[in-house]
Design a protein around this motif. Structure first.
Motif, short mmCIF file in Angstrom:
data_model
loop_
_atom_site.label_atom_id
_atom_site.label_comp_id
_atom_site.label_asym_id
_atom_site.label_seq_id
_atom_site.Cartn_x
_atom_site.Cartn_y
_atom_site.Cartn_z
N GLN A 73 0.83 -1.20 0.00
CA GLN A 73 0.00 0.00 0.00
C GLN A 73 0.86 1.25 0.00
OE1 GLN A 73 -2.52 -0.51 3.41
NE2 GLN A 73 -4.03 -1.74 2.28
N ARG A 74 1.95 1.23 0.76
CA ARG A 74 2.85 2.38 0.77
C ARG A 74 3.47 2.59 -0.61
NH1 ARG A 74 4.81 0.70 5.94
NH2 ARG A 74 6.66 -0.16 4.91
N THR A 75 3.86 1.49 -1.26
CA THR A 75 4.45 1.59 -2.60
C THR A 75 3.45 2.18 -3.59
OG1 THR A 75 5.83 -0.34 -2.15
CG2 THR A 75 5.54 0.29 -4.46
N GLU A 76 2.19 1.71 -3.52
CA GLU A 76 1.17 2.22 -4.45
C GLU A 76 0.90 3.69 -4.19
OE1 GLU A 76 -0.02 0.59 -7.04
OE2 GLU A 76 1.40 -0.96 -6.42
N ARG A 77 0.88 4.10 -2.93
CA ARG A 77 0.67 5.52 -2.61
C ARG A 77 1.83 6.36 -3.13
NH1 ARG A 77 -1.41 3.57 2.42
NH2 ARG A 77 0.62 3.91 3.41
N PHE A 78 3.05 5.80 -3.05
CA PHE A 78 4.22 6.53 -3.52
C PHE A 78 4.13 6.75 -5.03
CE2 PHE A 78 8.40 6.09 -5.59
CZ PHE A 78 9.00 7.25 -5.12
N TYR A 79 3.84 5.69 -5.78
CA TYR A 79 3.77 5.83 -7.24
C TYR A 79 2.57 6.68 -7.66
CZ TYR A 79 7.65 2.71 -8.22
OH TYR A 79 8.91 2.17 -8.31
N ALA A 106 8.43 6.12 -15.23
CA ALA A 106 8.80 5.28 -14.09
C ALA A 106 7.56 4.62 -13.51
CB ALA A 106 9.50 6.12 -13.03
N VAL A 107 6.46 5.36 -13.42
CA VAL A 107 5.20 4.80 -12.91
C VAL A 107 4.68 3.74 -13.87
CG1 VAL A 107 2.81 5.33 -12.37
CG2 VAL A 107 4.61 6.89 -11.64
N VAL A 108 4.74 4.02 -15.17
CA VAL A 108 4.26 3.07 -16.17
C VAL A 108 5.04 1.76 -16.09
CG1 VAL A 108 4.13 2.61 -18.66
CG2 VAL A 108 3.38 4.82 -17.75
N SER A 123 1.99 -5.60 -12.13
CA SER A 123 0.58 -5.97 -12.23
C SER A 123 0.43 -7.47 -12.47
CB SER A 123 -0.09 -5.18 -13.36
OG SER A 123 -1.45 -5.52 -13.45
N LYS A 124 -0.49 -8.07 -11.74
CA LYS A 124 -0.70 -9.52 -11.84
C LYS A 124 -2.02 -9.86 -12.53
CE LYS A 124 2.00 -10.40 -7.65
NZ LYS A 124 1.99 -10.98 -6.28
N GLU A 125 -2.71 -8.86 -13.04
CA GLU A 125 -3.97 -9.11 -13.72
C GLU A 125 -4.01 -8.28 -15.01
OE1 GLU A 125 -6.59 -5.83 -11.23
OE2 GLU A 125 -6.70 -7.95 -10.70
N ALA A 126 -4.99 -8.59 -15.86
CA ALA A 126 -5.12 -7.87 -17.13
C ALA A 126 -5.34 -6.39 -16.88
CB ALA A 126 -6.28 -8.46 -17.93
N LEU A 127 -4.59 -5.54 -17.55
CA LEU A 127 -4.67 -4.11 -17.33
C LEU A 127 -5.85 -3.48 -18.07
CD1 LEU A 127 -0.87 -3.28 -17.65
CD2 LEU A 127 -2.20 -3.52 -15.55
N LEU A 128 -6.25 -4.07 -19.19
CA LEU A 128 -7.37 -3.56 -19.98
C LEU A 128 -8.33 -4.71 -20.28
CD1 LEU A 128 -5.37 -1.46 -22.62
CD2 LEU A 128 -6.51 -0.57 -20.59
N ASP A 129 -9.56 -4.38 -20.63
CA ASP A 129 -10.48 -5.43 -21.05
C ASP A 129 -10.04 -5.99 -22.39
OD1 ASP A 129 -12.39 -4.22 -23.35
OD2 ASP A 129 -11.83 -2.64 -21.94
N THR A 165 -2.24 1.99 -21.39
CA THR A 165 -2.44 0.63 -20.88
C THR A 165 -2.23 0.57 -19.37
OG1 THR A 165 -1.71 -0.30 -22.99
CG2 THR A 165 -1.65 -1.76 -21.07
N ALA A 166 -1.23 1.28 -18.86
CA ALA A 166 -0.85 1.17 -17.45
C ALA A 166 -1.70 2.04 -16.52
CB ALA A 166 0.62 1.52 -17.29
N LEU A 167 -2.09 3.22 -16.98
CA LEU A 167 -2.69 4.20 -16.07
C LEU A 167 -4.01 3.79 -15.43
CD1 LEU A 167 -1.91 7.74 -17.49
CD2 LEU A 167 -0.73 6.41 -15.76
N PRO A 168 -4.92 3.08 -16.12
CA PRO A 168 -6.18 2.73 -15.44
C PRO A 168 -6.01 2.00 -14.13
CG PRO A 168 -6.40 2.38 -17.80
CD PRO A 168 -4.95 2.72 -17.55
N THR A 169 -4.91 1.27 -13.97
CA THR A 169 -4.67 0.58 -12.71
C THR A 169 -4.55 1.55 -11.55
OG1 THR A 169 -3.53 -1.23 -13.85
CG2 THR A 169 -3.06 -0.96 -11.50
N LEU A 170 -3.93 2.70 -11.78
CA LEU A 170 -3.77 3.70 -10.73
C LEU A 170 -4.95 4.67 -10.66
CD1 LEU A 170 0.01 4.62 -11.05
CD2 LEU A 170 -1.06 3.21 -9.31
#
Length: 433
Positions: free
Chosen positions: A5-11, A35-37, A44-50, A92-97
């Motif tokens: 959770q700390r890592t996700e808040r940092f990014y 760097a965030v991308v 990420s361990k799951e599909a990022l997009l549908d 592709t990456a941003l929807p996760t955040l």
């Protein structure tokens, strides 16, 4: 779990800071975004997009590479892929955040506030470049240097062209208008007992200044767009204000504010012109874009499937020169014509379907009220902002500026994320006795 959770808040913080500071730090901000991308793609361990969105994006990428292989000038075409493929990864990456409504709102509000200095500097630059500036001041060293720069009478601030500044500001204006509508739709919060007895110094609390900065920052964008002298920007800003006024028609004060903004833009354009250019029918009739568009259509007819290669329009233009006064034109000044002539009609159609499906799903969800109440305002804000991207793409191409290109894809990712965001958990209700 806590470390994750700390890592996700940092990014998340790195992403927001990098996007807010794009016009100020540029390359440093790019590094932060990528760097965030990379972090998201790596962890990420799951599909990022549908499945549909992922496959159509892969199809566009493959067609662009194939077009580059058969391009008129292959090296230029492969070089121009940098304006597309890395930004596909960003989307592709941003929807996760961004899938949390709170993150979307913080990002949008921070963007509106961070643009306040840009609009103030744009106004100062416009005044210093004005022909009405007293002659003694015009000869002062720094002012004379500023006035000798290209695009006389038009503000650029930190951007390399006034149109790029306008493209940035219409997106920020859209975010601000959407956030204001969200703010108006929320029921007024009653002050708590603690707030009623706080010291007057606490009136500077963020909860009090936040709506003020939102309204100030949104309004100042109109000033910055006017100072850029971009006709495209002004047309888009007017369209945004009209839609905003229609949606806020039950709020008399806001409706009047929107009408005043429209009147100020019209009056300023009529009296001062737009970027030193008077607004006349003759100016529109002899706009070089018409000839430029015709060349792009001719190129599409000659190579309809895979186009001439990305970036090749400027290489082919000299042989089809429309006017000696315009010996060099870099692109067709319309993103659909650019894609059709340089990458082929299949890429143009597929890209339109890709973007259209995302926007359709968001709008359909708003009409059918499928989005959670907390997400509706965010969907609307990012739709407003992305209309700024689409509207500008009708008459110009700004994807060659990486900061604007990043913003375009972030706005689309915001729509994608907000329309799929998980509804906020409802508060538990106590059983009736």
């Amino acid at each position: 779990m806590e470390t994750t959770q700390r890592t996700e808040r940092f990014y998340d913080a790195v992403l927001r800071f990098s996007l807010w500071t794009l016009p100020y730090f540029y390359y440093i901000s790019f590094c932060g975004v990528f760097a965030v991308v990379i972090h998201v793609l790596r962890t990420s361990k799951e599909a990022l997009l549908d499945l549909f969105t992922r496959n159509i994006l892969l199809m566009i990428s493959g067609l662009l590479i194939l077009s580059s292989i058969v391009a008129f000038n292959k090296s230029e075409a492969f070089l121009q892929l940098v304006n597309f493929l890395p930004f596909f990864l960003i989307f592709t990456a941003l929807p996760t955040l961004l899938k949390k409504c709170g993150t979307l709102e913080k990002l949008a509000l921070g963007w509106v506030i961070s643009a306040i200095p840009i609009n103030i500097v744009a106004l100062v630059e416009y005044v210093l470049k004005s022909p009405f500036l007293p002659q003694p001041l015009q000869t002062v060293g720094a002012i004379a240097h500023l006035r000798s720069s290209p695009h006389v009478g038009r503000a650029m601030v930190t951007f390399n062209h006034p149109n790029v500044l306008a493209s940035y500001l219409v997106m920020i204006l859209g975010l601000g208008l959407g956030l204001i509508l969200k703010h108006l739709s929320q029921p007024p919060q009653k002050p708590s007992e603690n707030t009623l007895h706080t010291d007057p110094k606490n009136q500077l609390e963020w909860s009090i200044w936040q709506p003020r900065l939102l309204y100030i920052g949104t309004g100042l964008n109109l000033v910055g767009i006017f100072c850029s002298g971009s006709r495209n920007g002004l047309i888009i800003a007017v369209s945004q204000l009209i839609v905003f006024a229609l949606l806020a028609r039950t709020r008399r004060v806001v409706l009047i504010g929107g009408m005043v903004g429209l009147l100020a833009i019209a009056l300023g354009a009529a009296v001062l012109g737009i970027g030193g250019r008077s607004v006349t029918g003759e100016a529109v009739a002899y706009d070089p874009r018409i000839g430029v568009w015709q060349i792009a259509l001719d190129l599409m007819r000659e190579r309809p499937l895979l186009g001439w290669g990305l970036g090749n329009y400027k290489l082919l233009y000299p042989e089809r020169l429309i006017d000696p006064a315009h010996p060099y034109i870099a692109h067709p000044h319309n993103v659909w014509l650019l894609l059709g002539s340089e990458a082929g009609i299949p890429v143009m159609v597929t890209m339109t379907v890709f973007v259209g499906c995302i926007c359709y799903q968001a709008v359909h969800g708003l009409i059918q009220q499928k989005h959670a109440p907390a997400n509706r305002g965010m969907v609307l804000a990012y739709l407003f902002a992305f209309w700024g991207c689409i509207g500008f793409a009708l008459f110009d191409v700004t994807l060659y500026d990486a900061s604007i290109n990043i913003m375009n894809w972030v706005m689309l990712a915001g729509i994608y994320s907000a329309s799929r965001a998980e509804p906020a958990p409802s508060e538990p209700t106590l059983p009736k006795p």
